[in-house]
Motif scaffolding. Sequence first.
Motif, PDB file in Angstrom:
ATOM      1  N   LEU A   1      11.495  -8.512 -11.542  1.00 51.92           N
ATOM      2  CA  LEU A   1      10.985  -7.815 -10.200  1.00 51.92           C
ATOM      3  C   LEU A   1      11.022  -8.992  -9.118  1.00 51.92           C
ATOM      4  CD1 LEU A   1       7.999  -5.632 -11.259  1.00 51.92           C
ATOM      5  CD2 LEU A   1      10.244  -4.886 -10.928  1.00 51.92           C
ATOM      6  N   LEU A   2      10.679 -10.165  -9.364  1.00 52.79           N
ATOM      7  CA  LEU A   2      10.803 -11.130  -8.668  1.00 52.79           C
ATOM      8  C   LEU A   2      12.219 -11.504  -8.197  1.00 52.79           C
ATOM      9  CD1 LEU A   2       9.426 -13.656  -7.081  1.00 52.79           C
ATOM     10  CD2 LEU A   2       9.578 -14.952  -9.175  1.00 52.79           C
ATOM     11  N   TYR A   3      12.935 -11.453  -9.157  1.00 54.31           N
ATOM     12  CA  TYR A   3      14.589 -11.658  -8.821  1.00 54.31           C
ATOM     13  C   TYR A   3      15.038 -10.582  -7.929  1.00 54.31           C
ATOM     14  CZ  TYR A   3      19.524 -11.877  -9.831  1.00 54.31           C
ATOM     15  OH  TYR A   3      21.038 -11.975  -9.507  1.00 54.31           O
TER      16      TYR A   3
ATOM     17  N   LEU B   1       3.351  -9.336  -8.750  1.00 52.32           N
ATOM     18  CA  LEU B   1       2.065 -10.067  -9.055  1.00 52.32           C
ATOM     19  C   LEU B   1       1.775  -9.969 -10.484  1.00 52.32           C
ATOM     20  CD1 LEU B   1       0.053  -8.894  -5.929  1.00 52.32           C
ATOM     21  CD2 LEU B   1       0.600 -11.313  -6.476  1.00 52.32           C
ATOM     22  N   ARG B   2       1.723  -8.907 -11.002  1.00 48.78           N
ATOM     23  CA  ARG B   2       1.603  -8.627 -12.442  1.00 48.78           C
ATOM     24  C   ARG B   2       2.404  -9.560 -13.128  1.00 48.78           C
ATOM     25  NH1 ARG B   2       0.465  -3.557 -10.867  1.00 48.78           N
ATOM     26  NH2 ARG B   2       2.616  -2.878 -11.327  1.00 48.78           N
ATOM     27  N   GLU B   3       3.872  -9.335 -13.086  1.00 46.14           N
ATOM     28  CA  GLU B   3       4.865  -9.998 -13.799  1.00 46.14           C
ATOM     29  C   GLU B   3       4.540 -11.686 -13.688  1.00 46.14           C
ATOM     30  OE1 GLU B   3       9.307  -9.040 -13.516  1.00 46.14           O
ATOM     31  OE2 GLU B   3       9.056 -10.577 -11.870  1.00 46.14           O
TER      32      GLU B   3
ATOM     33  N   PRO C   1      -3.586 -10.874 -10.441  1.00 47.00           N
ATOM     34  CA  PRO C   1      -4.457  -9.424 -10.279  1.00 47.00           C
ATOM     35  C   PRO C   1      -3.482  -8.749  -9.322  1.00 47.00           C
ATOM     36  CG  PRO C   1      -5.637 -11.223  -9.343  1.00 47.00           C
ATOM     37  CD  PRO C   1      -4.696 -11.926  -9.964  1.00 47.00           C
ATOM     38  N   PRO C   2      -3.481  -7.534  -9.264  1.00 48.64           N
ATOM     39  CA  PRO C   2      -2.742  -6.688  -8.223  1.00 48.64           C
ATOM     40  C   PRO C   2      -3.605  -6.992  -7.179  1.00 48.64           C
ATOM     41  CG  PRO C   2      -3.933  -5.401  -9.889  1.00 48.64           C
ATOM     42  CD  PRO C   2      -4.027  -6.578 -10.414  1.00 48.64           C
TER      43      PRO C   2
END
Length: 176
Positions: free
Chosen positions: A111-113, A165-167, A171-172
């Motif tokens: 997801l960051l990617y 954030l979770r990845e 915390p969300p």
Amino acid sequence: MSLTPIEKAKKVLRGIEVGNFCFDFNGQWQGDYYDEYFKYFNHPDPELRKYSLLIFMSGLGDTWLGSTSVFTPLKEREKYEYPEPNKAYIFEDYIKSFLENRESIKKDYPLLYENLIRYLIKLDIKKRFEDSFLEVDKELFVELRKVLDEYDDSHLSTDDHNGILRECGFPPYQPF
């Protein structure tokens, strides 16, 4: 006493550790919290690697939003007498490191990617890289565009901040 790269990154990204994705984009990018974070994109310490990639994402987002220009082209640094030229975030260094480590980044932080890809596409649409970063060899942007071209326009509007954030183990996001 000098700070570690992780401590510096946490200062720049303050708020993210409690799930605030809207952390201070005007954080202390220069001065005591500056580091060459691109050097850690494939570091064996997962914490250092994670924070360096979040710094890159934040810098791209900040530059795209225009609130400040973390990745300032050389001509602008010279024109405006950049306060600390030896503490500049050199776009070319970050892109080279991203391209060299993209497969492991994509594998470990998908997801960051995708968010990094999204910001790179948006920045290039806003103003082509070659027109902003005249000092960079154009072949680097050709190579980068090959990676960016793997994604279609639907990726431009699907931010999943809580997923990122979770990845990354945070915390969300909780709105105030």
